[in-house]
Motif scaffolding. Structure first.
Motif, short mmCIF file in Angstrom:
data_model
loop_
_atom_site.label_atom_id
_atom_site.label_comp_id
_atom_site.label_asym_id
_atom_site.label_seq_id
_atom_site.Cartn_x
_atom_site.Cartn_y
_atom_site.Cartn_z
N ILE A 162 1.58 20.45 15.50
CA ILE A 162 2.24 19.82 14.02
C ILE A 162 2.13 18.87 13.72
O ILE A 162 2.47 18.99 12.67
CB ILE A 162 3.88 20.62 15.36
CG1 ILE A 162 4.17 18.89 16.24
CG2 ILE A 162 4.32 21.91 16.14
CD1 ILE A 162 5.80 19.20 17.15
N ARG A 163 1.50 18.20 14.24
CA ARG A 163 0.95 17.18 12.99
C ARG A 163 0.06 17.44 12.31
O ARG A 163 -0.23 17.02 11.04
CB ARG A 163 1.54 15.57 13.93
CG ARG A 163 2.03 15.13 15.66
CD ARG A 163 1.89 13.84 15.83
NE ARG A 163 2.21 13.05 14.25
CZ ARG A 163 1.22 12.14 14.27
NH1 ARG A 163 0.42 12.60 15.04
NH2 ARG A 163 1.52 11.13 13.97
N GLN A 164 -0.85 18.22 12.62
CA GLN A 164 -2.40 18.36 11.75
C GLN A 164 -1.48 19.23 10.69
O GLN A 164 -2.16 19.36 9.79
CB GLN A 164 -3.32 19.14 12.97
CG GLN A 164 -4.27 19.32 11.91
CD GLN A 164 -5.57 19.96 12.85
OE1 GLN A 164 -5.21 20.13 14.03
NE2 GLN A 164 -6.11 20.60 11.79
N HIS A 165 -0.87 19.94 11.04
CA HIS A 165 0.28 21.50 10.44
C HIS A 165 1.32 20.72 9.49
O HIS A 165 2.08 21.60 9.49
CB HIS A 165 0.16 23.18 11.02
CG HIS A 165 -1.44 23.30 11.27
ND1 HIS A 165 -2.52 23.81 10.13
CD2 HIS A 165 -2.09 22.91 12.16
CE1 HIS A 165 -3.16 23.92 10.94
NE2 HIS A 165 -2.98 23.54 12.47
N ALA A 166 1.94 19.85 9.95
CA ALA A 166 3.07 19.36 8.86
C ALA A 166 3.38 19.23 8.23
O ALA A 166 5.30 20.76 7.77
CB ALA A 166 3.39 17.81 9.50
N LEU A 171 7.75 20.10 8.20
CA LEU A 171 7.85 18.54 8.99
C LEU A 171 7.32 17.06 9.52
O LEU A 171 6.49 17.19 8.40
CB LEU A 171 7.36 19.20 10.64
CG LEU A 171 7.43 20.57 11.41
CD1 LEU A 171 6.43 21.05 12.75
CD2 LEU A 171 8.67 20.56 11.85
N ASP A 172 8.04 16.93 9.65
CA ASP A 172 8.13 14.88 9.58
C ASP A 172 7.10 14.57 10.55
O ASP A 172 8.34 14.15 11.54
CB ASP A 172 9.11 14.02 9.30
CG ASP A 172 9.32 12.70 8.87
OD1 ASP A 172 8.23 12.56 9.30
OD2 ASP A 172 9.80 11.93 9.19
N LYS A 173 6.27 14.96 10.71
CA LYS A 173 5.40 13.98 12.16
C LYS A 173 4.99 13.45 12.36
O LYS A 173 4.58 12.89 13.26
CB LYS A 173 3.76 14.03 11.62
CG LYS A 173 2.78 13.58 10.44
CD LYS A 173 1.29 13.37 9.91
CE LYS A 173 1.35 12.49 9.28
NZ LYS A 173 -0.57 12.74 9.15
N ASP A 174 6.00 12.08 11.80
CA ASP A 174 6.43 10.59 12.11
C ASP A 174 7.68 10.44 12.76
O ASP A 174 7.88 9.16 13.57
CB ASP A 174 6.21 9.81 11.07
CG ASP A 174 4.30 9.52 10.77
OD1 ASP A 174 3.48 9.86 11.57
OD2 ASP A 174 4.24 9.74 9.20
N LEU A 176 9.57 12.49 15.51
CA LEU A 176 10.17 13.48 16.79
C LEU A 176 10.56 13.31 17.91
O LEU A 176 10.68 12.04 18.66
CB LEU A 176 8.01 14.76 17.77
CG LEU A 176 6.97 14.19 15.71
CD1 LEU A 176 5.92 15.04 16.73
CD2 LEU A 176 7.69 15.44 15.22
N TYR A 198 5.37 7.86 16.62
CA TYR A 198 6.45 9.59 16.18
C TYR A 198 7.26 9.44 17.63
O TYR A 198 8.22 10.77 17.18
CB TYR A 198 5.10 10.48 15.90
CG TYR A 198 4.12 10.90 16.79
CD1 TYR A 198 4.60 11.58 17.81
CD2 TYR A 198 2.60 10.54 17.32
CE1 TYR A 198 4.15 12.15 18.79
CE2 TYR A 198 2.14 11.06 17.81
CZ TYR A 198 2.31 11.34 19.20
OH TYR A 198 1.91 12.29 20.25
#
Length: 370
Positions: A162-166, A171-174, A176, A198
Motif C-alpha cells: 500500500i505504501r508503494q501503490h499509495a 493513500l497517505d503512505k506516511d 498509517l 509512518y
C-alpha cells in the motif's frame, strides 16, 4: 468499484458524527473506567451490517479484491487480497490517512474470509465516511507459531504494497494506523517493535498481547522452542519491554468480562507501556465480553469522550467531560496544567481552545493545521 451510500447513519449513543469516538473513564492511566466501548459508536453486527449509515451527507467508495501478494498456502497458490474503503469523490491527488483493520483469523484453518464479516465491512465504511481510508485484508494465519509468523510476514508485505501503490490507492503512505482485534493483536507487536515513522497509532481491542507457556496448547507441532521464537516477534509485551525507541500512541479497549488470561496479557502490556512512558489511552468496558463491539450494546454513562476528526480548523482532538465545568472564579486556561498543554501544543504547531459545555462540563480542543 462499489459506492456505498452513507447518508443516513443514525446517531449512536456515543454521538458518532463524522468522527471516531473513544470513550474513557476518569482520565487516569489503566483506570477501571466505565462507559460504552469505542466500537459501540461504530456499531456493526454480523452478518454484514450493510445498512449502517451515519448522519450527514456523503458516500463511501469500496474497492474490493485488490491482490497484494500471492503465496503458497495450505490450499495451494493463494492470492491474498485487500479491500479498500475511501471517501467518495476525493479531489484529484487527495491522499487519506489509512487505518488497517487486523482480524484474528486468516485464510488457513477455515473457509471464512474475514474481509466479508459485517463488523469489518462496517468499520471500513465508517472510517471512510469519517475522512479516513479503511483497509481490511486476508492473510495466512493458522493457529500456532508458524501461522503467526506467516501473518506477520503478510502484514509487512501488505504495508509495503500500500505504501508503494499509495498514489493509485489515494493513500497517505506516511500516516498509517493499525487496529487489532482479538488474536489479531499478535500482529501489533512488530508495528510497536519497528515503530516506523509512518506508524502513527496502534489500537488494541480485546487483543492478545503476549505469548505464554500455555498459548496454543493442543495445537499440533507447538514446542517450547517455536513458541519462544514466536513470542520474540509477536508479543506486544516483549516488544515494548525491549524497545528503547519512542512508540506510536496506543489505545486499548479492554473487555472486563474477557478471559483472565487474555486480560492479564493486556494488563501486562499496559504496564510495560507506562513503564516506558509511552502515550497510552485505556478504556475498560467493565461488563464487556470478548467482542464487545459485536455482542454488547449496553451503553453506560460516559465520563470522557475523546473525539478525533477533521474540521475546518484542521485535525481536531477534543476531550469533553460532563462534570461541574470551570468555576466562574477560575478563568479558563489560567491553570498550570493548561499552560503545560499549551506549550506542548505549540511545539507541534497546534493550538488549544477551552470552552464551557452547556448545561455543564468542559471541552478542551487541540487543532493541528492540515
Amino acid at each position: 468499484m462499489e459506492v456505498f451510500d452513507a447518508s443516513n447513519l443514525p446517531r449512536s449513543p456515543a454521538r458518532f458524527s463524522r468522527s471516531l469516538v473513544f470513550v474513557s473513564g476518569n482520565g487516569t492511566n489503566c483506570a477501571r473506567t466505565r462507559g460504552p466501548t469505542a466500537a459501540s459508536a461504530l456499531r456493526a453486527g454480523l452478518p454484514d451490517a450493510g445498512g449502517l449509515r451515519r448522519s450527514g451527507d456523503g458516500q463511501v467508495q469500496e474497492r474490493r479484491d485488490i491482490v497484494y501478494k500471492t503465496v503458497d498456502a495450505s490450499a495451494g497458490k493463494t492470492d491474498l487480497k485487500l479491500d479498500l474503503y475511501l471517501p467518495a469523490d476525493p479531489r484529484k491527488g487527495q491522499a487519506f490517512p489509512a487505518v488497517i483493520l487486523i482480524s484474528g483469523g486468516g485464510v488457513e484453518g477455515g473457509d471464512h474470509d474475514w474481509r466479508n464479516a459485517g463488523v469489518y465491512k462496517s468499520y471500513g465504511r465508517i472510517l471512510a465516511a469519517s475522512g479516513f481510508a479503511g483497509i481490511t485484508f486476508n492473510k495466512r494465519y493458522a493457529r500456532g507459531p508458524a501461522g503467526t509468523l506467516n501473518g506477520i510476514e503478510d502484514l509487512h508485505d501488505l504495508v509495503g504494497y500500500i505504501r508503494q501503490h499509495a498514489v493509485e490507492l489515494s493513500l497517505d503512505k506516511d500516516h498509517l494506523a493499525f487496529w487489532g482485534f482479538s488474536a489479531g493483536g499478535f500482529l501489533l507487536a512488530p508495528v510497536l517493535g519497528e515503530a516506523a515513522p509512518y506508524s502513527r497509532a496502534v489500537i488494541c481491542f480485546y487483543c492478545v498481547s503476549d505469548i505464554g507457556p500455555d498459548t496454543w496448547d493442543g495445537v499440533q507441532g507447538v514446542t517450547d522452542e517455536n513458541r519462544a521464537r514466536a513470542r520474540a516477534a509477536a508479543s506486544s509485551v516483549e516488544q515494548i519491554h525491549k524497545g528503547g525507541h519512542p512508540f506510536p500512541p496506543i489505545f486499548v479497549g479492554r473487555a472486563g468480562w474477557d478471559s483472565p488470561g487474555l486480560n492479564n496479557s493486556i494488563d501486562t502490556f499496559i504496564a510495560e507501556a507506562l513503564a516506558k512512558n509511552a502515550t497510552v489511552e485505556v478504556m475498560n468496558h467493565a461488563t464487556g465480553r470478548h467482542g464487545f463491539d459485536i455482542l454488547d450494546s449496553n451503553a453506560r454513562a460516559r465520563e470522557i469522550i475523546v473525539r478525533m476528526r477533521r474540521s475546518g480548523k484542521g485535525i481536531e482532538l477534543s476531550v469533553i467531560d460532563d462534570g461541574v465545568g470551570i468555576s466562574p472564579d477560575s478563568p479558563a486556561g489560567s491553570g498550570m496544567g493548561f499552560h503545560i498543554m499549551e506549550y506542548r501544543a505549540r511545539s507541534i504547531g497546534a493550538r488549544l481552545e477551552i470552552k464551557q459545555v452547556k448545561p455543564h462540563g468542559t471541552r478542551l480542543s487541540c487543532y493541528v493545521r492540515k
